[in-house]
Scaffold this motif. Structure first.
Motif, short mmCIF file in Angstrom:
data_model
loop_
_atom_site.label_atom_id
_atom_site.label_comp_id
_atom_site.label_asym_id
_atom_site.label_seq_id
_atom_site.Cartn_x
_atom_site.Cartn_y
_atom_site.Cartn_z
N THR A 1 58.69 66.41 41.83
CA THR A 1 57.73 65.30 41.74
C THR A 1 58.29 64.05 42.41
O THR A 1 57.55 63.29 43.04
CB THR A 1 57.39 64.97 40.28
OG1 THR A 1 58.58 64.88 39.53
CG2 THR A 1 56.48 65.99 39.68
N THR A 2 59.60 63.84 42.29
CA THR A 2 60.19 62.69 42.95
C THR A 2 60.04 62.79 44.46
O THR A 2 59.72 61.82 45.14
CB THR A 2 61.67 62.56 42.57
OG1 THR A 2 61.78 62.67 41.16
CG2 THR A 2 62.22 61.24 43.04
N LEU A 3 60.28 64.01 44.98
CA LEU A 3 60.15 64.21 46.42
C LEU A 3 58.72 63.92 46.87
O LEU A 3 58.49 63.24 47.89
CB LEU A 3 60.53 65.64 46.80
CG LEU A 3 62.02 65.98 46.71
CD1 LEU A 3 62.24 67.42 47.12
CD2 LEU A 3 62.82 65.05 47.61
N VAL A 4 57.76 64.43 46.12
CA VAL A 4 56.36 64.21 46.49
C VAL A 4 56.04 62.71 46.44
O VAL A 4 55.37 62.17 47.33
CB VAL A 4 55.42 64.99 45.56
CG1 VAL A 4 53.97 64.77 45.95
CG2 VAL A 4 55.74 66.46 45.61
N PHE A 5 56.57 62.05 45.41
CA PHE A 5 56.34 60.62 45.29
C PHE A 5 56.97 59.86 46.47
O PHE A 5 56.31 59.02 47.10
CB PHE A 5 56.93 60.11 43.97
CG PHE A 5 56.81 58.63 43.79
CD1 PHE A 5 55.62 58.05 43.40
CD2 PHE A 5 57.91 57.80 44.03
CE1 PHE A 5 55.51 56.69 43.25
CE2 PHE A 5 57.80 56.43 43.88
CZ PHE A 5 56.60 55.87 43.49
N ASP A 6 58.22 60.18 46.78
CA ASP A 6 58.89 59.54 47.93
C ASP A 6 58.06 59.74 49.20
O ASP A 6 57.86 58.82 49.99
CB ASP A 6 60.27 60.15 48.15
CG ASP A 6 61.24 59.80 47.03
OD1 ASP A 6 60.90 58.93 46.22
OD2 ASP A 6 62.32 60.40 46.98
N GLY B 1 54.00 64.12 34.98
CA GLY B 1 52.57 63.86 35.03
C GLY B 1 52.29 62.47 35.57
O GLY B 1 51.45 62.29 36.46
N ILE B 2 53.01 61.49 35.04
CA ILE B 2 52.78 60.11 35.49
C ILE B 2 53.09 59.97 36.98
O ILE B 2 52.32 59.40 37.75
CB ILE B 2 53.66 59.14 34.66
CG1 ILE B 2 53.16 59.10 33.22
CG2 ILE B 2 53.64 57.74 35.27
CD1 ILE B 2 54.00 58.26 32.30
N MET B 3 54.22 60.55 37.38
CA MET B 3 54.61 60.43 38.80
C MET B 3 53.57 61.07 39.70
O MET B 3 53.23 60.54 40.76
CB MET B 3 55.97 61.09 39.03
CG MET B 3 57.13 60.40 38.36
SD MET B 3 57.38 58.72 38.94
CE MET B 3 58.37 59.01 40.38
N LEU B 4 53.05 62.25 39.28
CA LEU B 4 52.06 62.91 40.12
C LEU B 4 50.78 62.09 40.19
O LEU B 4 50.13 62.01 41.24
CB LEU B 4 51.77 64.31 39.57
CG LEU B 4 52.85 65.35 39.86
CD1 LEU B 4 52.49 66.70 39.26
CD2 LEU B 4 53.08 65.49 41.36
N GLY B 5 50.42 61.46 39.07
CA GLY B 5 49.23 60.62 39.07
C GLY B 5 49.37 59.46 40.04
O GLY B 5 48.48 59.20 40.86
N VAL B 6 50.52 58.79 39.97
CA VAL B 6 50.76 57.67 40.89
C VAL B 6 50.75 58.16 42.34
O VAL B 6 50.18 57.52 43.23
CB VAL B 6 52.11 56.98 40.56
CG1 VAL B 6 52.40 55.88 41.56
CG2 VAL B 6 52.08 56.43 39.16
N THR B 7 51.35 59.33 42.54
CA THR B 7 51.38 59.91 43.89
C THR B 7 49.97 60.13 44.42
O THR B 7 49.65 59.77 45.55
CB THR B 7 52.14 61.24 43.87
OG1 THR B 7 53.43 61.01 43.33
CG2 THR B 7 52.26 61.82 45.26
N ALA B 8 49.12 60.71 43.55
CA ALA B 8 47.75 60.98 43.97
C ALA B 8 47.04 59.69 44.35
O ALA B 8 46.32 59.62 45.36
CB ALA B 8 47.00 61.69 42.85
#
Ligand SMILES: Nc1ncnc2c1ncn2[C@@H]1O[C@H](COP(=O)(O)OP(=O)(O)OP(=O)(O)O)[C@@H](O)[C@H]1O
Ligand SMILES: [Mg+2]
Lengths: 599, 308
Positions: A170-175, A265-272
């Motif tokens: 998730t961190t990678l996706v967020f980055d 979950g939170i990180m993926l939401g922010v990413t989206a």
């Protein structure tokens, strides 16, 4: 049956979802040599790292009787090492890989062309994202067999590995999403890279630091800070997961410790959300490009820019050249360009915040403690050196990229003269950051918060830091065709000897070399100096105004070198630094005229 | 002024230039012509000290390009085929920057920049950002930049590419002006006829070798060894064709309606004999005109059109 297969293929064909961009990206990336180099280098470094950890944990204690316990201990440590290595290493790879993704299209003016096809903006963004993520996942997957083998020794539970991998993913996706977000409106890929690094450092480093300071100051319960940080900060959450794996306690789905799931979950939401905004802005950026305007920052300088057909454009805005031409030109691109209202507001806010923070720290008597001076000075040092490296790494490659380099090289300017101009120009452009540091040191020593002895050592350290940053940047810039690559190499080189090498040596157990490396690091040096000179304690001991060497304790790895000793040591490091810088200079000069024309 | 000896440049296996020999005299406008990938840009980059040849030597005004780079750079104004511009400079600033880079004294810079702006007709764009200029304007700015240090030799790589017909004509006028100022100009193009009006000498390059070098007249002669005339007669066309075909000097006679095309054997350029033959046979001759072989045809004849 065939109909079922066709239906399945229709719905599960990745191209249906990502469009031809994904396809093209994969095709292109398999052709790029640098991807293979990257993969091989990554695996080699990881193997070296694993080996070092292995040597450290196992062979030292091989004589012990309880072999099984030992092996399981080694298993745990190896797993932790791999997990953290991947978490940090892959983020670095992700940022450097993603920062060029959309830029490449904008720079080669293909994005506008893409949008004339039925490809949707979403397909462009997702296609870019997935194709790069796929490569990252491939790197991540490389460690799975290793982890499986280590599991044989026992020790680490699968749910820890699953949690750690999920957090990493998730961190990678967020980055990646952050990089894409920045890259839509930013002009150059190296700027995207630099901006992404700054954003991530602020987000994952500075903001948590502020939270900790505030919590500490207001005496708020630590648990709430921990909860907040565990939800939004992957470093914190990975640390907590590691802790609970080491000291027992389940982290599985059912247990109460499944906070990492919430985090993901939170990180993926922010990413989206980030991706959505990016998608909406891709189209705008592309349309602007199609309209012939170079895509610039959204906050950017639209107004006041003379239009193409203004017959007698405002001649008063022409600035006459003064001094050396290269220096002058470098300075035309200032550190902060404040044109639009937005930028003015942003800059004012940042300055106000800094002033408020300074005021508050003084008001709360924090500045009487050395730790805050160390904090400020180290942050200024890192910011200044980072910015200087970014500028220097771009200095030559950006001219190669815009093809303005050959026409500069056909002037009678000497190669040394060109580099000299670039060095001076880059240093002067990033002067404001050093100015902040200088003001901090001077004002606080004037008002008795720092011993004035600092004014002997810090200028020397700053000088060393600047010279090192600018010449290492220029050296890699001269070696590369693309700025982003030059910047990555420059940063990796510094991270290498400042952090990775000492870490590896530490694992291998060679302490003299580590001490030398760490002492040679200007950022660490500034920490030592500030620890010795700042804070009320250091000032009140002895009447320092007459004998500045009285009572100051310069702690170089437990050894107090004293004022004179520290001065001598710093002079020694300066000599070393100058030699290194000469080497950088010579490399830059010999490679200046290479890579003029792309193949 | 420019001398190239046995110049070879290899990119791996591919020889972009192989043993190129070329001489350009002072004050000449030399048209350097060749199909795509012939090696024009490579040659010019070597002359501009930007590229090191694999072997061979090149001299400009007697100075070796390889060993006396800085001297050569002062002598040469080079305009690349694709020019990068700085994003953040205005036209005036851009030119002043290069004036400074060429070591022109600060006091003189303004005057010189104004001068080249006037010569290239860019005064009105003085304060426009360089990257906002249109392609043609950027091309003109490139020319202005090349002229800033008053070089003896101009090396221009396809200065007219991407320009509209009017701009092409303007550039031609500018080049004529520069020729009058006594500059030696080497100018490359794909299109021979484009250089016809301004160049004294042409060199045709293909596969990194010079296939022709000389004046335009010599080129016509070499390519158009078989000269042609077009004949118009009132009546008796068939008889005329018959008579002309019988002449030993004539290789081919070909009739299209009123017009009879007569092709002579190589080296035979005897318009007179056609007129005499027809008049003696009492055929009324209306017109007799030599048919000029077009330059582009000459170009096509000389090059084989192989692309590597
Ligand atoms: N950097 C390079 N690497 C490899 N090959 C190159 C490079 N530059 C040029 N070449 C090759 O050298 C040959 C000559 O190229 P050059 O650019 O000199 O041709 P040109 O006559 O200028 O063509 P054009 O009319 O298209 O501009 C070409 O086959 C080209 O592919
Ligand atoms: Mg060319």
């Amino acid at each position: 049956m065939p109909t079922l297969i066709t239906t399945l293929r229709f719905w599960f064909d990745p191209l249906r979802w990502t469009g031809p961009i994904f396809d093209k990206e994969l095709r292109v990336s398999s052709r790029r040599r640098r991807n293979y180099v990257l993969r091989t280098a990554y695996v080699l470094v990881m193997l070296l790292f694993i080996w070092l950890v292995w040597v450290e944990t196992v062979s030292d204690r091989v004589s012990s009787a309880n072999v099984i316990a030992q092996m399981s201990r080694a298993g745990i440590e190896l797993t932790m090492a791999i997990v953290w290595f991947q978490f940090v290493g892959l983020q670095l790879v992700a940022v450097s890989m993603l920062s060029t993704a959309i830029r490449d299209e904008l720079a080669s003016k293909t994005l506008g062309v893409l949008l004339t096809t039925p490809i949707s903006s979403l397909q462009i963004v997702i296609g870019k994202l997935l194709s790069k993520l796929l490569q990252l996942f491939a790197l991540l997957a490389l460690s799975l067999p290793v982890l499986a083998i280590i599991r044989v020794f026992g020790g680490v539970r699968w749910d820890y590995i699953i949690a750690a991998l999920s957090i990493t993913l998730t961190t990678l996706v967020f980055d990646a999403a952050v990089c894409l977000f920045i890259s839509v409106t930013n002009r150059k890929s190296y700027q995207v890279l630099a901006a992404a690094v700054v954003v991530l450092v602020v987000l994952f480093g500075l903001i948590p630091l502020m939270i900790v300071i505030i919590w500490d100051d207001l005496n708020l319960p630590w648990v709430t800070a921990e909860i907040i940080l565990s939800y939004v900060n992957p470093f914190v959450v990975l640390g907590m997961v590691t802790d609970s794996a080491l000291y027992g306690g389940g982290i599985g789905f059912g247990s109460s410790n499944s906070f990492w799931l919430t985090h993901c979950g939170i990180m993926l939401g922010v990413t989206a959300l980030l991706l959505l905004v990016t998608t909406l802005r891709v189209r705008k950026a592309a349309l602007r490009q199609m309209a012939g305007e170079p895509a610039r920052s959204l906050l950017g300088r639209r107004k006041g820019r003379p239009t193409i057909d203004s017959e007698h454009a405002d001649e008063s805005r022409i600035r006459r050249l003064k001094g050396k031409p290269i220096v002058w030109k470098e300075l035309r691109e200032p550190l902060v360009r404040v044109r639009s209202l937005w930028q003015k507001i942003m800059l004012t806010l940042i300055l106000l915040f800094m002033a408020a923070f300074y005021g508050y720290t003084v008001y709360r008597h924090w500045m009487e403690e050395e730790v805050f001076h160390i904090l400020f000075v180290v942050i200024y040092m890192i910011a200044g050196m980072f910015a200087t490296m970014v500028g220097a790494a771009a200095a030559i490659t950006k001219e190669r990229e815009t093809r303005s380099w050959p026409i500069l090289l056909i002037t009678p300017l000497t190669d040394g003269g060109i580099i000299y101009g670039k060095v001076v120009g880059t240093i002067r452009r990033y002067m404001p950051i050093w100015l902040f540091l200088g003001v901090h040191l001077m004002v606080f020593s004037l008002f008795g918060y720092i011993n004035p002895a600092v004014l002997v050592h810090m200028p020397l350290i700053i000088l060393n830091g600047v010279i090192y940053a600018v010449l290492s940047g220029l050296c890699f810039s001269s070696l590369c065709r693309k700025t982003a690559l030059a910047l990555v190499l420059t940063l990796l080189f510094s991270l290498g000897w400042m952090i990775f090498l000492p870490m590896m040596l530490g694992i291998a157990g060679s302490s003299d070399a580590i001490e030398l490396l760490i002492s040679a690091n200007p950022i660490m040096q500034s920490g030592v100096i500030m620890e010795a000179t700042s804070g009320k304690y250091n000032i009140s001991s002895g009447n320092y105004y007459y004998d500045i060497s009285q009572g100051l304790k310069y702690d170089w790895f437990g050894e107090n070198l004293g004022f004179v000793g520290t001065t001598l040591a710093l002079v020694g490091f300066t000599v070393l630094n100058l030699i290194l810088s000469m080497v950088f200079f010579i490399i830059a000069r010999t490679n200046l005229r290479n890579k003029l024309f792309s193949k | 002024m420019i001398r190239i000896n046995a110049l070879t440049k290899k990119y791996g296996e591919l020889a972009a230039l192989s043993n190129l020999e070329l001489t350009i005299n002072a004050g000449d406008v030399f048209g350097f012509i060749g199909p795509n990938g012939a090696g024009k840009t490579t040659t010019m980059r070597i002359l501009a000290t930007l590229l090191t040849p694999t072997s061979g030597r090149a001299f400009i005004d007697g100075h070796d390009v390889l060993t006396h780079g800085r001297t050569v750079r002062r002598l040469v104004g080079y305009m690349p085929d694709f020019m990068g511009v700085y994003d953040d400079l205005k036209v005036f600033e851009y030119l002043e920057f290069f004036a400074a880079a060429f070591g022109i004294e600060p006091r003189k810079r303004k005057g010189i920049v104004e001068g080249v702006l006037e010569l290239t007709d860019l005064q009105s764009k003085k304060a426009a950002p360089v990257d906002s200029l249109s392609r043609g304007m950027q091309q003109r700015l490139g020319l202005a930049r090349v002229l800033i240090h008053d070089p003896k030799v101009l090396i221009l790589d396809e200065p007219a590419s991407g320009l509209d017909p009017r701009a092409r004509i303007e550039i031609r006028g500018l080049l004529r002006e520069l020729k009058k100022m006594g500059k030696t100009i080497m100018i490359s193009s794909h299109i021979l006829s484009e250089l016809e009006e301004i160049s004294d000498h042409v060199g045709i390059i293909e596969h990194g070798q010079l296939v022709f070098s000389g004046t335009l007249a010599q080129l016509r002669q070499r390519a158009g060894q078989q000269s042609k005339v077009r004949v118009r007669v009132v009546q008796d066309h068939d008889k005329a064709v018959e008579l002309l075909s019988a002449l030993p000097q004539i290789a081919d006679v070909h009739r299209e309606g009123e017009i009879i095309s007569v092709t002579f054997h190589p080296g035979q350029d005897a318009d007179g004999i056609v007129a005499r033959t027809l008049v003696r046979a009492d055929i009324d001759l209306i017109a007799l005109e030599p048919e000029q072989l077009k330059l582009d045809d000459a170009f096509l004849q000389l090059t084989r059109g192989l692309v590597h």
